[in-house]
Design a protein around this motif. Structure first.
Motif, short mmCIF file in Angstrom:
data_model
loop_
_atom_site.label_atom_id
_atom_site.label_comp_id
_atom_site.label_asym_id
_atom_site.label_seq_id
_atom_site.Cartn_x
_atom_site.Cartn_y
_atom_site.Cartn_z
N MET A 153 0.82 -1.21 0.00
CA MET A 153 0.00 0.00 0.00
C MET A 153 0.86 1.26 0.00
N TRP A 154 2.01 1.21 0.67
CA TRP A 154 2.91 2.36 0.67
C TRP A 154 3.46 2.61 -0.73
N LEU A 155 3.81 1.54 -1.43
CA LEU A 155 4.31 1.70 -2.79
C LEU A 155 3.24 2.28 -3.71
N ILE A 156 2.01 1.77 -3.58
CA ILE A 156 0.93 2.25 -4.44
C ILE A 156 0.64 3.72 -4.17
N ALA A 157 0.46 4.05 -2.88
CA ALA A 157 0.13 5.43 -2.53
C ALA A 157 1.28 6.38 -2.86
N GLY A 158 2.52 5.98 -2.53
CA GLY A 158 3.67 6.83 -2.84
C GLY A 158 3.87 7.01 -4.33
N GLY A 159 3.67 5.92 -5.08
CA GLY A 159 3.80 6.03 -6.54
C GLY A 159 2.77 6.98 -7.14
N MET A 160 1.54 6.91 -6.64
CA MET A 160 0.50 7.80 -7.15
C MET A 160 0.79 9.26 -6.83
N LEU A 161 1.23 9.53 -5.61
CA LEU A 161 1.60 10.90 -5.25
C LEU A 161 2.76 11.40 -6.10
N THR A 162 3.71 10.51 -6.38
CA THR A 162 4.84 10.88 -7.23
C THR A 162 4.39 11.20 -8.64
N MET A 163 3.44 10.42 -9.15
CA MET A 163 2.89 10.70 -10.47
C MET A 163 2.23 12.08 -10.51
N ALA A 164 1.42 12.37 -9.49
CA ALA A 164 0.75 13.67 -9.45
C ALA A 164 1.77 14.80 -9.38
N PHE A 165 2.80 14.63 -8.55
CA PHE A 165 3.85 15.65 -8.42
C PHE A 165 4.58 15.83 -9.75
N GLY A 166 4.92 14.71 -10.40
CA GLY A 166 5.63 14.80 -11.68
C GLY A 166 4.78 15.45 -12.76
N ASN A 194 -8.72 -5.34 -15.78
CA ASN A 194 -9.04 -6.75 -15.68
C ASN A 194 -7.98 -7.44 -14.82
N PRO A 195 -7.99 -7.20 -13.50
CA PRO A 195 -6.91 -7.69 -12.63
C PRO A 195 -6.87 -9.20 -12.49
N MET A 196 -7.92 -9.88 -12.82
CA MET A 196 -7.96 -11.34 -12.66
C MET A 196 -7.91 -12.03 -14.02
N GLY A 197 -7.14 -11.45 -14.94
CA GLY A 197 -7.03 -12.03 -16.27
C GLY A 197 -6.30 -13.36 -16.23
N LEU A 198 -6.28 -14.04 -17.36
CA LEU A 198 -5.67 -15.35 -17.46
C LEU A 198 -4.19 -15.28 -17.09
N GLY A 199 -3.75 -16.14 -16.20
CA GLY A 199 -2.35 -16.21 -15.82
C GLY A 199 -1.94 -15.20 -14.78
N GLN A 200 -2.88 -14.45 -14.22
CA GLN A 200 -2.54 -13.42 -13.25
C GLN A 200 -2.24 -14.07 -11.91
N SER A 201 -1.14 -13.62 -11.27
CA SER A 201 -0.77 -14.16 -9.97
C SER A 201 -1.55 -13.45 -8.87
N ALA A 202 -1.60 -14.08 -7.72
CA ALA A 202 -2.29 -13.48 -6.59
C ALA A 202 -1.46 -12.32 -6.06
N GLY A 203 -2.09 -11.21 -5.84
CA GLY A 203 -1.42 -10.03 -5.31
C GLY A 203 -2.46 -9.11 -4.73
N TYR A 204 -2.10 -7.85 -4.54
CA TYR A 204 -3.07 -6.88 -4.05
C TYR A 204 -4.08 -6.58 -5.15
N GLN A 205 -5.34 -6.81 -4.88
CA GLN A 205 -6.37 -6.59 -5.89
C GLN A 205 -6.57 -5.10 -6.13
N ALA A 206 -6.75 -4.75 -7.40
CA ALA A 206 -6.75 -3.35 -7.79
C ALA A 206 -7.85 -2.55 -7.11
N GLY A 207 -9.12 -2.89 -7.35
CA GLY A 207 -10.22 -2.17 -6.74
C GLY A 207 -10.18 -0.69 -7.05
N GLN A 208 -10.51 0.12 -6.04
CA GLN A 208 -10.53 1.57 -6.22
C GLN A 208 -9.14 2.12 -6.51
N SER A 209 -8.12 1.52 -5.89
CA SER A 209 -6.75 1.99 -6.14
C SER A 209 -6.38 1.84 -7.61
#
Length: 571
Positions: free
Chosen positions: A292-305, A449-464
């Motif tokens: 979650m820190w990577l996702i949130a930090g990456g999004m803030l970095t995108m907005a700043f950039g 489409n986060p649950m596409g064919l061959g997708q590994s288990a990870g943090y589900q996209a959802g609203q993020s």
């Protein structure tokens, strides 16, 4: 397999040393030469970098052999088995980063040969030491040597940033040095804490030890990982840790700025490598720690950039914010922990890095053209058939001097710069048809489409995932507005300037990097298959761990080694 092919295959593991040893030896040789021998140093620098690119391509082909998704090369330089000795490991991700590094480095070395290498002393040895640090950081399989190569890379970058002197360059260089010394201190603290908890610094051994850490030490483990990640995130330009990047990169000379486009990707690579190893789905209670820190930090970095690109008034600042925008996109995508999303970001990574490197080179030429040019445009005597006396002007488009615009030839150098700038704009903003669009489209597809064919288990996209999708589109629009504005200012408002001065040594590397972007586009299916295999291996780290830990030392030729366990065999 023929004897020749078998002999070549036996040499490939030893070739893993070349990206480290070649620049180190060449740098040492150039330090023995006086500064008066600049022509020899130029030849050595470009020749060694070109040879390094050939080695990197050979390693990439070897890493992709037989189309397997599990190929991995392991080399023991000290002939001690992991986790006790130094280990170098090569997989698809490492090979990709080596080829990207060598490609940009070769372009930068040729570009520097036009003028910038003479702006200070020891440019060429520092350049090779920078390559040594970058290659070592990608190849090493333990944290201690990662720190060593980081310091080599940073020490060389200090000298390269100050190359050319000047008050602003020295001021930005001092800030850059202070920030990176702080990051190195955090690196040491994090590594020390991890060693105290797990008793090892080998990456594969760390991955095995983390699931077995006691619950009482789990919080301390996460604290150590957070401190270590902060050091890497400073290099990866995560907001708000990236305030140093734009002033430092824009103060560097053009070839150094192009090479520095790789520096943020070292932080991205390290985070991706360690996060998928240490906090995979097999890490027990620590699985997906920090996502979650990577996702949130990456999004803030995108907005700043994105906002930074709108505010930038100089091309070098625009290139710096483009690097930040690229890093934010990659960090946010990493945090989702999905192998198909990782494949898309691995495709996008080289495309965006190449575009930023080209922007730094273009900025130098275009600023020189904008500031130094006082000549007029094509005069009528150069094209008498367009003169007012011979061509009726009624109903035709005229310029400020009432000369006919239709049919006027565009200077070749201006046309080349304009084409290169348009290509960079398309890649950075993610517009079709170039590779930036394909990379972003691949990531957007897997977010929707986060649950596409061959997708590994990870943090589900959802609203993020939808927020990231929105940011990718909106920041691309911001970058498009900023780059279009810069293009208008530099190419359309040129009525009092002559043809831009463009040397072959400046145009050739830009054209080569542009060609690489086109190759990534034309061969997108092959490249995407490669990155998909690389992503699959990253998110299933068992193969990496097994390969590193099971590699045996080579026995002494004069000693008969009994058939004993790996840990009992003598180096």
């Amino acid at each position: 397999m023929s004897p020749v092919l078998e002999w070549m295959a036996s040499l490939m593991p030893h070739l893993m040393l070349a990206p480290i040893m070649l620049p180190m030896l060449v740098a040492a040789l150039m330090l023995l030469l006086k500064e008066e021998h600049q022509s020899i140093k130029v030849v050595l620098n470009i020749g060694a970098t070109a040879l390094g690119l050939l080695v990197a391509i050979a390693l990439l082909v070897w890493a992709d052999q037989a189309g397997s998704s599990t190929t991995l090369g392991v080399y023991l330089p000290g002939n001690w088995q992991a986790p006790f000795g130094i280990v170098l490991a090569l997989d698809r991700l490492t090979a990709l980063m080596l080829v990207l590094t060598s490609s940009i480095a070769l372009a930068s070395s040729v570009f520097a040969a036009a003028r910038w290498h003479k702006a200070g002393v020891h440019f060429h040895p520092l350049f090779q030491l920078q390559l040594m640090g970058l290659s070592g950081a990608f190849l090493t399989a333990d944290l201690f040597n990662l720190f060593v190569f980081f310091e080599i890379m940073l020490a060389a970058s200090y000298g390269l940033l100050l190359h050319g002197s000047g008050r602003l360059r020295v001021q930005a260089g001092l800030h850059y040095i202070a920030i990176n010394l702080a990051a190195s201190s955090l690196f040491l603290i994090g590594v020390s804490m991890l060693y105290g908890i797990t008793g090892t610094l080998n990456m594969a051994d760390l991955a095995q030890a983390i699931p077995n850490v006691s619950s009482a030490d789990r919080g301390l483990l996460h604290t150590a990982a957070g401190i270590l990640a902060t050091a890497f995130l400073i290099k990866a330009a995560l907001w708000p840790l990236n305030f140093w990047l734009v002033p430092a990169y824009s103060a560097a000379t053009a070839p150094v700025g192009a090479l520095f486009a790789l520096m943020t990707k070292v932080g991205i690579y390290t985070i991706l490598r360690l996060w998928t190893l240490m906090f995979s789905s097999e890490a027990g209670e620590s699985a997906a720690f920090g996502s979650m820190w990577l996702i949130a930090g990456g999004m803030l970095t995108m907005a700043f950039g994105g906002i930074g690109t709108l505010a930038a008034t100089r091309l070098t600042h625009l290139a710096g914010y483009a690097a930040i925008l690229s890093s934010g996109t990659l960090l946010a995508a990493i945090g989702f922990g999905q192998n198909m999303l990782t494949a898309g970001l691995l495709y996008y990574l080289p495309s965006s890095t190449l575009a930023v490197a080209i922007l730094f080179m273009l900025a130098d030429i275009m600023d020189r053209w904008r500031n130094d040019g006082s000549l007029t445009d094509f005069e009528d005597e150069e094209a008498p058939f367009l003169s007012a006396e011979l061509v009726p002007t009624q109903g035709l488009n005229l310029d400020e001097n009432e000369r006919v615009l239709i049919g006027r030839a565009i200077p070749a150098s201006a046309a080349f710069l304009g084409l290169a700038f348009i290509m960079c704009t398309l890649v950075v903003t993610g517009l079709p048809p170039l590779s930036g669009f394909i990379g972003k489209f691949a990531m957007l597809t897997n977010l929707i489409n986060p649950m596409g064919l061959g997708q590994s288990a990870g943090y589900q996209a959802g609203q993020s995932g939808w927020v990231l999708l929105t940011l990718m589109i909106s920041t691309g629009l911001f970058a498009l507005i900023a780059l279009t504005r810069a293009g208008i200012r530099h190419f359309w408002a040129t009525h009092e300037r002559g043809t831009p001065e463009l040397r072959v040594a400046e145009g050739l590397p830009i054209a080569a990097l542009m060609a690489l972007c086109i190759v990534l586009t034309v061969k997108a299916d092959h490249v995407m298959q490669y990155t998909q295999n690389a992503a699959n291996a990253l998110h299933a780290p068992g193969t990496y761990i097994q390969a590193v830990m099971a590699t045996k030392p080579i026995p002494n030729p004069g000693q008969i080694v009994p058939n004993t366990s790996l840990r009992e065999s003598q180096p």
